[in-house]
Motif scaffolding. Sequence first.
Motif, PDB file in Angstrom:
ATOM      1  N   ILE A  43       2.426   3.382 -13.209  1.00  0.00           N
ATOM      2  CA  ILE A  43       1.322   3.567 -12.247  1.00  0.00           C
ATOM      3  C   ILE A  43       0.015   2.672 -12.581  1.00  0.00           C
ATOM      4  O   ILE A  43      -0.556   1.931 -11.626  1.00  0.00           O
ATOM      5  N   VAL A  44      -0.245   2.628 -14.050  1.00  0.00           N
ATOM      6  CA  VAL A  44      -1.494   1.623 -14.281  1.00  0.00           C
ATOM      7  C   VAL A  44      -0.926   0.045 -13.872  1.00  0.00           C
ATOM      8  O   VAL A  44      -1.546  -0.549 -13.178  1.00  0.00           O
ATOM      9  N   LEU A  45       0.339  -0.358 -14.150  1.00  0.00           N
ATOM     10  CA  LEU A  45       0.841  -1.269 -13.848  1.00  0.00           C
ATOM     11  C   LEU A  45       0.934  -1.733 -12.304  1.00  0.00           C
ATOM     12  O   LEU A  45       0.500  -2.863 -11.700  1.00  0.00           O
ATOM     13  N   LEU A  46       1.301  -0.689 -11.582  1.00  0.00           N
ATOM     14  CA  LEU A  46       1.482  -0.930 -10.008  1.00  0.00           C
ATOM     15  C   LEU A  46      -0.136  -1.009  -9.609  1.00  0.00           C
ATOM     16  O   LEU A  46      -0.346  -1.707  -8.608  1.00  0.00           O
ATOM     17  N   THR A  47      -0.878  -0.247 -10.092  1.00  0.00           N
ATOM     18  CA  THR A  47      -2.323  -0.193  -9.631  1.00  0.00           C
ATOM     19  C   THR A  47      -3.063  -1.842  -9.984  1.00  0.00           C
ATOM     20  O   THR A  47      -3.594  -2.169  -9.007  1.00  0.00           O
ATOM     21  N   ILE A  48      -2.750  -2.196 -11.189  1.00  0.00           N
ATOM     22  CA  ILE A  48      -3.177  -3.528 -11.427  1.00  0.00           C
ATOM     23  C   ILE A  48      -2.551  -4.514 -10.631  1.00  0.00           C
ATOM     24  O   ILE A  48      -3.362  -5.348 -10.130  1.00  0.00           O
ATOM     25  N   MET A  63       0.906  -1.331   0.179  1.00  0.00           N
ATOM     26  CA  MET A  63       0.037   0.044  -0.158  1.00  0.00           C
ATOM     27  C   MET A  63       0.826   1.225  -0.052  1.00  0.00           C
ATOM     28  O   MET A  63       0.535   2.498  -0.656  1.00  0.00           O
ATOM     29  N   VAL A  64       1.997   1.305   0.810  1.00  0.00           N
ATOM     30  CA  VAL A  64       3.043   2.588   0.726  1.00  0.00           C
ATOM     31  C   VAL A  64       3.480   2.693  -0.447  1.00  0.00           C
ATOM     32  O   VAL A  64       3.628   3.731  -1.075  1.00  0.00           O
ATOM     33  N   ALA A  65       3.888   1.545  -1.191  1.00  0.00           N
ATOM     34  CA  ALA A  65       4.638   1.617  -2.476  1.00  0.00           C
ATOM     35  C   ALA A  65       3.449   2.498  -3.403  1.00  0.00           C
ATOM     36  O   ALA A  65       3.917   3.354  -4.319  1.00  0.00           O
ATOM     37  N   VAL A  66       2.518   1.738  -3.675  1.00  0.00           N
ATOM     38  CA  VAL A  66       1.398   2.451  -4.637  1.00  0.00           C
ATOM     39  C   VAL A  66       0.747   3.852  -4.146  1.00  0.00           C
ATOM     40  O   VAL A  66       0.765   4.375  -4.999  1.00  0.00           O
ATOM     41  N   THR A  67       0.619   4.087  -3.065  1.00  0.00           N
ATOM     42  CA  THR A  67       0.057   5.302  -2.760  1.00  0.00           C
ATOM     43  C   THR A  67       1.139   6.396  -2.501  1.00  0.00           C
ATOM     44  O   THR A  67       0.944   7.515  -3.242  1.00  0.00           O
TER      45      THR A  67
END
Length: 154
Positions: free
Chosen positions: A100-105, A46-50
């Motif tokens: 960011i799309v790749l991280l979110t997916i 969560m920290v990485a994505v946020t």
Amino acid sequence: MYYALLTLHSLVRWLVLISLLIAIVRAYSGWFKKKPFLKSDNTSRMVAVTTAHLQLVLGLWLYVISPTVRYFMNNFKMAVHQREIRFFGMEHITMMVLAIVLLTIGSAKTKKQTTDQQRFKTMAIWFTIALAVIFFSIPWHFSPFTSRPYFRWF
């Protein structure tokens, strides 16, 4: 305002890289050592994505007010042939949004997995691909596309 935002964007890059590396190391370690997926592993995800999403917001804001991007948009036919202008006007933003799309997916898929090993594997693969895209899209000092200093100060 532009230079303050540029400096902040440059500094947050390091938070993104550090948090993403921590999440990736935890993912590979958990996957290969068959560890349980702990709350701390989920927190690192969560920290990485946020942090990456925060960087995206800063980057989009910067894109809107950037004189380089303004030049690129107003002089597209000439600017597209200028490596540094094209990099910031088109390539950097495209690749970073893709990352960011790749991280979110990857984050969403990780949450949906039913076993700990599947969670770690999913997170490791998607986050590693996103990190590669990010790494090659940062204007490092040694980059063949364009270079910027490692640290910008206010």
